[in-house]
Structures are given as C-alpha cells and as structure tokens.
Write an enzyme that holds these catalytic residues in place. Sequence first.
Site, mmCIF file in Angstrom:
data_model
loop_
_atom_site.group_PDB
_atom_site.id
_atom_site.type_symbol
_atom_site.label_atom_id
_atom_site.label_comp_id
_atom_site.label_asym_id
_atom_site.label_seq_id
_atom_site.Cartn_x
_atom_site.Cartn_y
_atom_site.Cartn_z
ATOM 1 N N ASN A 9 0.868 -1.178 0.000
ATOM 2 C CA ASN A 9 0.000 0.000 0.000
ATOM 3 C C ASN A 9 0.905 1.229 0.000
ATOM 4 O O ASN A 9 1.518 1.552 1.008
ATOM 5 C CB ASN A 9 -0.886 -0.035 1.253
ATOM 6 C CG ASN A 9 -1.736 1.215 1.407
ATOM 7 O OD1 ASN A 9 -1.785 2.065 0.515
ATOM 8 N ND2 ASN A 9 -2.404 1.335 2.544
ATOM 9 N N LYS A 11 0.017 4.231 -0.183
ATOM 10 C CA LYS A 11 -0.657 5.382 0.437
ATOM 11 C C LYS A 11 -0.514 6.613 -0.476
ATOM 12 O O LYS A 11 -0.496 6.446 -1.697
ATOM 13 C CB LYS A 11 -0.128 5.598 1.854
ATOM 14 C CG LYS A 11 -0.214 4.296 2.684
ATOM 15 C CD LYS A 11 0.001 4.463 4.158
ATOM 16 C CE LYS A 11 -0.151 3.124 4.855
ATOM 17 N NZ LYS A 11 -0.042 3.203 6.309
ATOM 18 N N HIS A 94 -9.475 0.852 5.163
ATOM 19 C CA HIS A 94 -8.188 1.091 5.828
ATOM 20 C C HIS A 94 -8.411 2.022 7.018
ATOM 21 O O HIS A 94 -9.225 2.946 6.948
ATOM 22 C CB HIS A 94 -7.185 1.704 4.840
ATOM 23 C CG HIS A 94 -5.787 1.685 5.378
ATOM 24 N ND1 HIS A 94 -5.359 2.594 6.314
ATOM 25 C CD2 HIS A 94 -4.748 0.840 5.145
ATOM 26 C CE1 HIS A 94 -4.089 2.309 6.631
ATOM 27 N NE2 HIS A 94 -3.699 1.249 5.939
ATOM 28 N N GLU A 96 -6.795 4.426 8.104
ATOM 29 C CA GLU A 96 -6.576 5.853 7.827
ATOM 30 C C GLU A 96 -7.824 6.475 7.198
ATOM 31 O O GLU A 96 -8.114 7.654 7.414
ATOM 32 C CB GLU A 96 -5.329 6.024 6.937
ATOM 33 C CG GLU A 96 -4.058 5.774 7.753
ATOM 34 C CD GLU A 96 -2.865 5.288 6.959
ATOM 35 O OE1 GLU A 96 -2.872 5.360 5.718
ATOM 36 O OE2 GLU A 96 -1.908 4.802 7.608
ATOM 37 N N GLU A 164 -4.821 -5.115 10.686
ATOM 38 C CA GLU A 164 -3.807 -4.078 10.880
ATOM 39 C C GLU A 164 -4.052 -3.374 12.212
ATOM 40 O O GLU A 164 -4.890 -2.445 12.274
ATOM 41 C CB GLU A 164 -3.866 -3.049 9.742
ATOM 42 C CG GLU A 164 -3.592 -3.638 8.374
ATOM 43 C CD GLU A 164 -3.074 -2.587 7.393
ATOM 44 O OE1 GLU A 164 -2.008 -2.818 6.815
ATOM 45 O OE2 GLU A 164 -3.717 -1.529 7.227
ATOM 46 N N GLY A 170 2.935 2.231 10.795
ATOM 47 C CA GLY A 170 3.859 3.354 10.636
ATOM 48 C C GLY A 170 4.623 3.712 11.897
ATOM 49 O O GLY A 170 5.257 4.774 11.961
ATOM 50 N N SER A 210 3.940 -2.197 10.225
ATOM 51 C CA SER A 210 5.397 -2.210 10.420
ATOM 52 C C SER A 210 6.053 -3.537 10.007
ATOM 53 O O SER A 210 7.025 -3.969 10.626
ATOM 54 C CB SER A 210 5.757 -1.868 11.868
ATOM 55 O OG SER A 210 5.353 -0.543 12.172
HETATM 56 P P1 13P Z 1 3.351 0.343 7.551
HETATM 57 O O1 13P Z 1 3.842 -0.956 6.944
HETATM 58 O O2 13P Z 1 4.061 1.543 7.042
HETATM 59 O O3 13P Z 1 3.284 0.251 9.048
HETATM 60 O O4 13P Z 1 1.814 0.531 7.053
HETATM 61 C C1 13P Z 1 0.928 -0.519 7.195
HETATM 62 C C2 13P Z 1 -0.313 -0.183 6.478
HETATM 63 O O5 13P Z 1 -1.072 0.675 6.890
HETATM 64 C C3 13P Z 1 -0.578 -0.879 5.213
HETATM 65 O O6 13P Z 1 -1.886 -0.671 4.770
#
Ligand code: 13P
Length: 250
Positions: A9, A11, A94, A96, A164, A170, A210
Amino acid sequence: MRRKIAAGNWKMNGSSAALSELDALARLLPTERHADVVICPPAQLLSQAVSTAKPHSIHIGAQDCHMQTAGAFTGDISAPMIADTGATYVITGHSERRAAHHEADADVRAKTQSAQAAGLTAILCIGETLAHRQANRTLEIIADQLAGSLPDDVTADSLIIAYEPIWAIGTGEVATLPQITEVHDFIRGQLTTRFGEATGNSIPLLYGGSVKPDNAATIFEAENVDGALVGGASLKASDFAPIIAALAAS
Ligand code: 13P
C-alpha cells in the site's frame, strides 16, 4: 492450501517516476513465484501501473473506492472505474480512511460489495486502537468490525482480510507473534462460523503494521497468516522483495 499474497500500500506516495520500482521489483523476484504480489499505488498512477506491472505478473489495486458506481461525488472514484483501469484489487476500510474520512463499518461493507460487484478483489482492513488493546477489547472490536463490514455474500476469490492493529501502523512497533496468532485464529473462527468451513477457511488473512524485511519471516510463521499488507517497506523494491521472498519460503 490458501494462496499467499504480499500486498503493498503506497498510500499518498509516488509520482510516475515511482513506477520504476515496479520494474526493479520484478528484477528482484524469482520467475517461479510462490506468492501473489499486489501493489496499490495512488489513484493517478493506476493505469500506468497496470501497463508497467502486467508483463511481470504483478497485480495492481486501488486504495479506496466509492460505494456507488457513478454520480455527483466530487473527488471520488468508483469500483467500476478502478476495474476500467485494469486494476484488479481495491483496499476497503483502511484505518486511515476510517479515521480521517469517518468511514463506518456500514460504509466499508457497501464499498466491499461495490468492489465485488465490479469484479475486484477487496482487501478489507480491520484493527484495534492502542486504547482498545490496553482495555482488553481487541477481540470484541475485531468481531464487531467483521460483523459490520463484511457483506453476507462473500466469495473466497473476491475477498482478502487484512488485520492491521492501528498502533502498529507506521510506528515501527510490530505486533508480537502470539498477538498476531491470537487475532488471526479468532478471525478464522469468525469466518468459518459465519460462512461455513469451505469459504471461511479459503479467505486469505494478511497481517499489516510495520512489516519489514527483518521481521517478516517471524510473522509468516503463524498458521493463519497468509501474507502481509505492507506500507512503508513496499515503497522500495529492495525492501519489499525480501518480504515477498520470506512469504514464498514460509
Ligand atoms: P506500515 O507498513 O508503514 O506500518 O503501514 C501498514 C499499512 O497501513 C498498510 O496498509
């Protein structure tokens, strides 16, 4: 045997120059691959990414879709529009988007249905906050999100679930193997109870939060982990390729 999937992803990262990472990734992957690879770039790159990735058998997905097929929804893109680019996957729910765009379980469910109707495979995300975990409410939250976000008519070919934990996204703080195992086993149980053994056991479950080259092999030891949804470490082919290799070897 469930299929293994390594999904990246990106983002809100990447302009057309970033597409060279797809070629770089293909060069680092063995031709005989034992895991499916999906990259979800930002929407403006979808068509180009499909063209770049196709010869390498890398699949392309979007990061979100609208629940309606068309209409007065400025700035949104629908699942049929995503399918029209040649992309075959879409992330729904997601954390976010749940947080920043106030997406509720019912919205995620409608988006997932719309994705499936357009012939896309939905990568549906669920996960608890740190406060939920500290209050020992993780499994309750996961059960609620599954109950509210999953359509009734899922098929194993068109649905992937990504666990997740929000506190691991992150942050560099990855969930431990026992934490991941507990939640993934729980999700599997919920799926078989609701959809029956055959469908419930066929839906791939990804871990996200992560995931890095140095922790991937440990995460893939869990029986009900069928792959990963990777954020930061999917941006560079040199980071993502060893994660895919660890999955293929698991
Ligand atoms: P990270 O791997 O940067 O922690 O992000 C995970 C994520 O949100 C994937 O959708």
